[in-house]
Design a protein around this motif. Structure first.
Motif, PDB file in Angstrom:
ATOM      1  N   LEU A  74       0.837  -1.209   0.000  1.00 49.57           N
ATOM      2  CA  LEU A  74       0.000   0.000   0.000  1.00 49.57           C
ATOM      3  C   LEU A  74       0.867   1.252   0.000  1.00 49.57           C
ATOM      4  CD1 LEU A  74      -2.761  -1.112   2.511  1.00 49.57           C
ATOM      5  CD2 LEU A  74      -3.064  -0.683   0.074  1.00 49.57           C
ATOM      6  N   ILE A  75       1.932   1.219   0.792  1.00 51.12           N
ATOM      7  CA  ILE A  75       2.844   2.368   0.857  1.00 51.12           C
ATOM      8  C   ILE A  75       3.519   2.587  -0.497  1.00 51.12           C
ATOM      9  CG2 ILE A  75       5.110   3.052   1.804  1.00 51.12           C
ATOM     10  CD1 ILE A  75       4.107   2.186   4.542  1.00 51.12           C
ATOM     11  N   ALA A  76       4.012   1.512  -1.110  1.00 50.24           N
ATOM     12  CA  ALA A  76       4.685   1.646  -2.414  1.00 50.24           C
ATOM     13  C   ALA A  76       3.705   2.188  -3.461  1.00 50.24           C
ATOM     14  CB  ALA A  76       5.254   0.305  -2.840  1.00 50.24           C
ATOM     15  N   SER A  77       2.454   1.723  -3.411  1.00 49.31           N
ATOM     16  CA  SER A  77       1.443   2.195  -4.385  1.00 49.31           C
ATOM     17  C   SER A  77       1.184   3.685  -4.184  1.00 49.31           C
ATOM     18  CB  SER A  77       0.114   1.455  -4.209  1.00 49.31           C
ATOM     19  OG  SER A  77       0.325   0.081  -4.251  1.00 49.31           O
ATOM     20  N   GLU A  78       1.112   4.088  -2.910  1.00 54.94           N
ATOM     21  CA  GLU A  78       0.820   5.487  -2.601  1.00 54.94           C
ATOM     22  C   GLU A  78       1.997   6.382  -3.023  1.00 54.94           C
ATOM     23  OE1 GLU A  78      -2.187   5.650  -1.445  1.00 54.94           O
ATOM     24  OE2 GLU A  78      -2.300   7.786  -0.985  1.00 54.94           O
ATOM     25  N   ILE A  79       3.206   5.931  -2.733  1.00 61.28           N
ATOM     26  CA  ILE A  79       4.395   6.732  -3.062  1.00 61.28           C
ATOM     27  C   ILE A  79       4.558   6.860  -4.578  1.00 61.28           C
ATOM     28  CG2 ILE A  79       6.944   6.680  -3.018  1.00 61.28           C
ATOM     29  CD1 ILE A  79       6.779   5.913  -0.085  1.00 61.28           C
ATOM     30  N   LEU A  80       4.172   5.815  -5.300  1.00 56.11           N
ATOM     31  CA  LEU A  80       4.327   5.874  -6.758  1.00 56.11           C
ATOM     32  C   LEU A  80       3.484   7.005  -7.378  1.00 56.11           C
ATOM     33  CD1 LEU A  80       6.001   4.250  -8.791  1.00 56.11           C
ATOM     34  CD2 LEU A  80       3.963   2.892  -9.284  1.00 56.11           C
ATOM     35  N   THR A  81       2.448   7.436  -6.669  1.00 58.81           N
ATOM     36  CA  THR A  81       1.619   8.533  -7.212  1.00 58.81           C
ATOM     37  C   THR A  81       2.355   9.876  -7.161  1.00 58.81           C
ATOM     38  OG1 THR A  81       0.572   9.020  -5.089  1.00 58.81           O
ATOM     39  CG2 THR A  81      -0.554   7.415  -6.499  1.00 58.81           C
ATOM     40  N   ILE A  82       3.415   9.967  -6.335  1.00 57.95           N
ATOM     41  CA  ILE A  82       4.139  11.244  -6.250  1.00 57.95           C
ATOM     42  C   ILE A  82       5.616  11.120  -6.621  1.00 57.95           C
ATOM     43  CG2 ILE A  82       2.677  12.362  -4.501  1.00 57.95           C
ATOM     44  CD1 ILE A  82       5.149  11.480  -2.550  1.00 57.95           C
ATOM     45  N   ASP A  83       6.108   9.879  -6.795  1.00 63.28           N
ATOM     46  CA  ASP A  83       7.545   9.707  -7.033  1.00 63.28           C
ATOM     47  C   ASP A  83       7.748   8.527  -7.994  1.00 63.28           C
ATOM     48  OD1 ASP A  83      10.277   9.265  -6.929  1.00 63.28           O
ATOM     49  OD2 ASP A  83      10.425   9.664  -4.777  1.00 63.28           O
ATOM     50  N   ASP A  84       8.111   8.868  -9.241  1.00 63.60           N
ATOM     51  CA  ASP A  84       8.280   7.821 -10.262  1.00 63.60           C
ATOM     52  C   ASP A  84       9.370   6.825  -9.926  1.00 63.60           C
ATOM     53  OD1 ASP A  84       6.385   8.968 -11.734  1.00 63.60           O
ATOM     54  OD2 ASP A  84       7.729  10.048 -13.109  1.00 63.60           O
ATOM     55  N   SER A  85      10.348   7.256  -9.101  1.00 57.54           N
ATOM     56  CA  SER A  85      11.441   6.321  -8.826  1.00 57.54           C
ATOM     57  C   SER A  85      11.107   5.364  -7.670  1.00 57.54           C
ATOM     58  CB  SER A  85      12.738   7.081  -8.554  1.00 57.54           C
ATOM     59  OG  SER A  85      12.503   8.127  -7.646  1.00 57.54           O
ATOM     60  N   GLY A  86       9.917   5.471  -7.125  1.00 56.64           N
ATOM     61  CA  GLY A  86       9.458   4.468  -6.155  1.00 56.64           C
ATOM     62  C   GLY A  86       9.867   4.760  -4.716  1.00 56.64           C
ATOM     63  N   THR A  87       9.960   3.674  -3.936  1.00 57.75           N
ATOM     64  CA  THR A  87      10.159   3.774  -2.481  1.00 57.75           C
ATOM     65  C   THR A  87      11.581   3.342  -2.139  1.00 57.75           C
ATOM     66  OG1 THR A  87       7.842   3.199  -2.201  1.00 57.75           O
ATOM     67  CG2 THR A  87       9.239   2.903  -0.276  1.00 57.75           C
ATOM     68  N   SER A  88      12.244   4.072  -1.235  1.00 55.93           N
ATOM     69  CA  SER A  88      13.585   3.611  -0.868  1.00 55.93           C
ATOM     70  C   SER A  88      13.537   2.710   0.365  1.00 55.93           C
ATOM     71  CB  SER A  88      14.529   4.792  -0.642  1.00 55.93           C
ATOM     72  OG  SER A  88      14.193   5.455   0.542  1.00 55.93           O
ATOM     73  N   GLU A  89      12.681   3.037   1.321  1.00 56.58           N
ATOM     74  CA  GLU A  89      12.645   2.191   2.518  1.00 56.58           C
ATOM     75  C   GLU A  89      11.255   2.182   3.152  1.00 56.58           C
ATOM     76  OE1 GLU A  89      15.285   3.301   5.780  1.00 56.58           O
ATOM     77  OE2 GLU A  89      15.248   1.250   6.543  1.00 56.58           O
ATOM     78  N   VAL A  90      10.848   1.021   3.615  1.00 62.05           N
ATOM     79  CA  VAL A  90       9.656   0.936   4.473  1.00 62.05           C
ATOM     80  C   VAL A  90      10.122   0.353   5.809  1.00 62.05           C
ATOM     81  CG1 VAL A  90       7.418  -0.166   4.871  1.00 62.05           C
ATOM     82  CG2 VAL A  90       7.988   0.694   2.594  1.00 62.05           C
ATOM     83  N   ILE A  91       9.806   1.067   6.890  1.00 65.17           N
ATOM     84  CA  ILE A  91      10.138   0.585   8.232  1.00 65.17           C
ATOM     85  C   ILE A  91       8.824   0.265   8.928  1.00 65.17           C
ATOM     86  CG2 ILE A  91      11.345   1.098  10.397  1.00 65.17           C
ATOM     87  CD1 ILE A  91      12.598   3.512   8.763  1.00 65.17           C
ATOM     88  N   SER A  92       8.757  -0.929   9.482  1.00 66.71           N
ATOM     89  CA  SER A  92       7.483  -1.320  10.085  1.00 66.71           C
ATOM     90  C   SER A  92       7.665  -1.665  11.557  1.00 66.71           C
ATOM     91  CB  SER A  92       6.929  -2.488   9.274  1.00 66.71           C
ATOM     92  OG  SER A  92       6.363  -3.426  10.097  1.00 66.71           O
ATOM     93  N   ALA A  93       6.651  -1.337  12.353  1.00 70.73           N
ATOM     94  CA  ALA A  93       6.637  -1.693  13.773  1.00 70.73           C
ATOM     95  C   ALA A  93       5.420  -2.582  13.988  1.00 70.73           C
ATOM     96  CB  ALA A  93       6.531  -0.427  14.623  1.00 70.73           C
ATOM     97  N   GLY A  94       5.670  -3.864  14.216  1.00 72.55           N
ATOM     98  CA  GLY A  94       4.565  -4.815  14.326  1.00 72.55           C
ATOM     99  C   GLY A  94       4.521  -5.455  15.688  1.00 72.55           C
TER     100      GLY A  94
END
Ligand SMILES: NC(=O)c1ccc[n+]([C@@H]2O[C@H](COP(=O)([O-])OP(=O)(O)OC[C@H]3O[C@@H](n4cnc5c(N)ncnc54)[C@H](OP(=O)(O)O)[C@@H]3O)[C@@H](O)[C@H]2O)c1
Length: 417
Positions: free
Chosen positions: A154-174
């Protein structure tokens, strides 16, 4: 699926988690769903079917499918009768390879909730080619890998709407608030340590499930404090984080998703999962304590005599936490933050949470995925092979929301600039 006797076949239906899957199907699938429970004990399956009839007398009862031995010769003809297999027979690396093999060969779709990452690598190596040829969609590890995998997607999909080069990092706290383990889960942890030793848990490779040609030549290292003491401070995730026992099994699933869809994630993507330890002033001490306890615990239960001792204290196979108590006290809560590759002024935030029994949650994740696979593959075809939970896309996210899971994602300006 045309020509199949059943839409769904549930293996391991007599187990603690398998029974919860059966109950989920009875309560949530259409009443005319064609499905079957499969196992080795006709008497136990008969008892299960009677229990299910009490839950919802109006629905078509499941078929009963029995086998004497878990080998491909016997399992092959059984899985051909169904569109999707939901498998709860674990420890998976000890028993379930013939089921995966039979599904890969026959084009039968497959979902399970294994935590055995090294077994996943093994079955991908052995059966990926066959599954691609037959069209079988195989998704092992739907929990605990599903929530972080869906958040990263979901984060990568959302970021792609504003940044063509995609996502550099996702940090998760589970955080999984769990009150007790089933006999099957505890046995699986101990059997995994017996088979593979402690090294996977201590130094596992978070890209192990990605196709080898796609593994980045340089994998980002965690910050020094995080590597040594577990401690990492990410204010957007509410404070300090530390080593997560389940992180090393979840990260490879997210990286497989990334490797299979570089257009969405970008070429610099990296995912890291931690356990949150809160906001207190002394949280770095809590982080270090949890980190060392996790590593020390893994080393201790790797010692064969101690493992043998522990086995005597476990719940028996088929038993697990009291469901009423678990519903009141358990929960799954994941938060994640995503950093765009170029747009340093923005962040994507995502949340995935559900209150209630974690074993019922596992059943929900698997049974909802199975239904989405049945519908997606029937409507417009789907490429066969080993896939990940997020490959089921927004249909899966929406179906989980419909089943009561809170899932959200948003883009916000970075507050730290
Ligand atoms: N990732 C997660 O969140 C999650 C959550 C729950 C469970 N799990 C995993 O799921 C697995 C099952 O857990 P559980 O608590 O449901 O275990 P369980 O209660 O012991 O059930 C195991 C099931 O497998 C069947 N089985 C075991 N050995 C078999 C064999 N040799 N041949 C045929 N069937 C066999 C059992 O059938 P009988 O009744 O005939 O013995 C039973 O139906 C474990 O590996 C656990 O780690 C993962």
């Amino acid at each position: 699926m045309a020509g199949k006797e059943y839409d769904f076949m549930l293996f391991g239906a007599t187990g603690y988690t398998g029974r919860l899957c059966a109950k989920f199907i009875v309560k949530n699938y259409n009443t005319n769903t064609r499905w079957a429970v499969a196992g080795r004990s006709p008497a136990a399956l008969k008892r299960l079917v009677s229990d299910l009839a009490v839950l919802n007398p109006d629905r078509t009862p499941p078929g009963v499918v029995t086998f004497t031995k878990l080998d491909e010769a016997e399992i092959g003809p059984l899985v051909q009768k169904t569109c999707v297999v939901i498998n709860g027979i674990g420890p998976f690396h000890r028993f379930s390879t013939p089921i995966v093999a039979a599904c890969a060969k026959s084009g039968t779709h497959y979902v399970d909730f294994t935590t055995e990452t090294l077994w996943m690598r093994d079955i991908i190596d052995k059966y990926e080619k066959l599954a691609v040829e037959s069209g079988a969609v195989l998704i092992p590890g739907i929990t605990p890998g599903g929530p972080p995998d869906l958040l990263a997607y979901l984060i990568a999909s959302e970021i792609l709407t504003i940044d063509d080069s995609g996502t550099s990092e996702v940090i998760s706290a589970g955080k999984l608030d769990i009150q007790g383990m089933s006999g099957g889960s505890a046995t699986t942890v101990l059997d995994s340590l017996a088979t593979w030793g402690p090294w996977w848990f201590l130094f596992g490779n978070s890209w192990i499930l990605a196709p080898r040609a796609t593994v980045p030549s340089k994998i980002p290292r965690p910050p020094f404090m995080s590597w040594l003491f577990g401690y990492r401070q990410v204010s957007e995730l509410g404070g300090a984080l530390t080593t997560s026992f389940v992180g090393i099994n979840n990260e490879p699933i997210v990286h497989r998703s990334c490797a299979k869809n570089p257009k969405l994630y970008g070429t610099k993507f990296h995912f890291k999962e931690y356990l949150p330890v809160g906001k207190s002033r002394w949280n770095f001490l809590s982080a270090g304590f949890v980190h060392f306890c996790t590593y020390f615990g893994v080393l201790v239960i790797s010692i064969p005599p101690l493992r043998a001792l522990l086995r005597m204290l476990l719940p028996a196979a088929g038993l697990g936490p009291d469901i009423a108590e678990a519903r009141a006290g358990e929960s799954v809560v994941y938060h994640a933050v995503g950093i765009p590759s170029s747009r340093q002024d923005m962040r994507a935030h995502a949340v995935f949470q559900r209150q209630g029994s974690l074993y019922e949650f596992t059943a929900l994740m698997a049974c909802v995925a199975a239904r989405v696979i049945r519908d997606k593959t029937a409507i417009r075809g789907f490429q066969g092979g080993f896939s990940t939970p997020s490959s089921l896309g927004m249909e899966y996210v929406e179906a989980l929301r419909g089943a009561g899971v809170e899932i959200g994602v948003s883009l916000e300006p970075c507050k730290l600039l």
